[in-house]
Design an enzyme around this catalytic site. Sequence first.
Site, PDB file in Angstrom:
ATOM      1  N   ASP A  75       0.845  -1.180   0.000  1.00 24.73           N
ATOM      2  CA  ASP A  75       0.000   0.000   0.000  1.00 24.73           C
ATOM      3  C   ASP A  75       0.885   1.237   0.000  1.00 24.73           C
ATOM      4  O   ASP A  75       1.928   1.266   0.650  1.00 24.73           O
ATOM      5  CB  ASP A  75      -0.928   0.034   1.217  1.00 24.73           C
ATOM      6  CG  ASP A  75      -2.018   1.078   1.040  1.00 24.73           C
ATOM      7  OD1 ASP A  75      -2.977   0.800   0.294  1.00 24.73           O
ATOM      8  OD2 ASP A  75      -1.884   2.181   1.601  1.00 24.73           O
ATOM      9  N   THR A  76       0.459   2.244  -0.747  1.00 23.85           N
ATOM     10  CA  THR A  76       1.201   3.494  -0.851  1.00 23.85           C
ATOM     11  C   THR A  76       0.306   4.642  -0.432  1.00 23.85           C
ATOM     12  O   THR A  76      -0.855   4.711  -0.855  1.00 23.85           O
ATOM     13  CB  THR A  76       1.675   3.719  -2.307  1.00 23.85           C
ATOM     14  OG1 THR A  76       2.523   2.631  -2.680  1.00 23.85           O
ATOM     15  CG2 THR A  76       2.437   5.030  -2.451  1.00 23.85           C
TER      16      THR A  76
END
Length: 191
Positions: A75-76
């Site tokens: 996840d960013t």
Amino acid sequence: MMIKLDKKIILASKSPRRKALMEGLGIEFEQRTKETDESFPATLTPEEVAGYLSEKKAKAFTGEMKSSELIIASDTIVVMNGEILGKPKDYLEALQMLQKLSGNMHQVFTAVTIMDDNKIQTFTDMTKVYMKDFSNEEIEYYVSLYHPLDKAGAYGIQEWIGYIAVEKIEGSYFTVMGLPVHLVYDVLKNW
């Protein structure tokens, strides 16, 4: 050194960028995703949010993954002045996010969770991105041409806006793209 694992690697992401980065490592894998609620407790720090969501995406496979499989989820998030800029809901929100980023430094946190039937490991990498001022006309051009609604902070560093607006970065370019491949490689090599 090529990575030799006795497990089938599953990249738990639809992202074409993460797929390309994994292919660049020379690792065989398949993509498989599960719909995951991306809400998180408000008490988490930005770094914790990326890790929390990454783990949530990996753990969505609990109970259905085989012992011969290894999950890689990621996840960013983009953070500016303590505010998390997630994926924009629509065109207008994408424009607003990019207006905030124009002329400013922001941080990109990408967390990765690697999980098999015996263990789970989550790690987070952070890169500072410095953007020059860019015009509303440039923002509108980018958003209408590239439709960055699937990207945290409403932009992809590897796209047109990255070419014209990113002055410098401190950290890994690939972390900004969505997968700190240097860390993924190290963890898999020692799995």
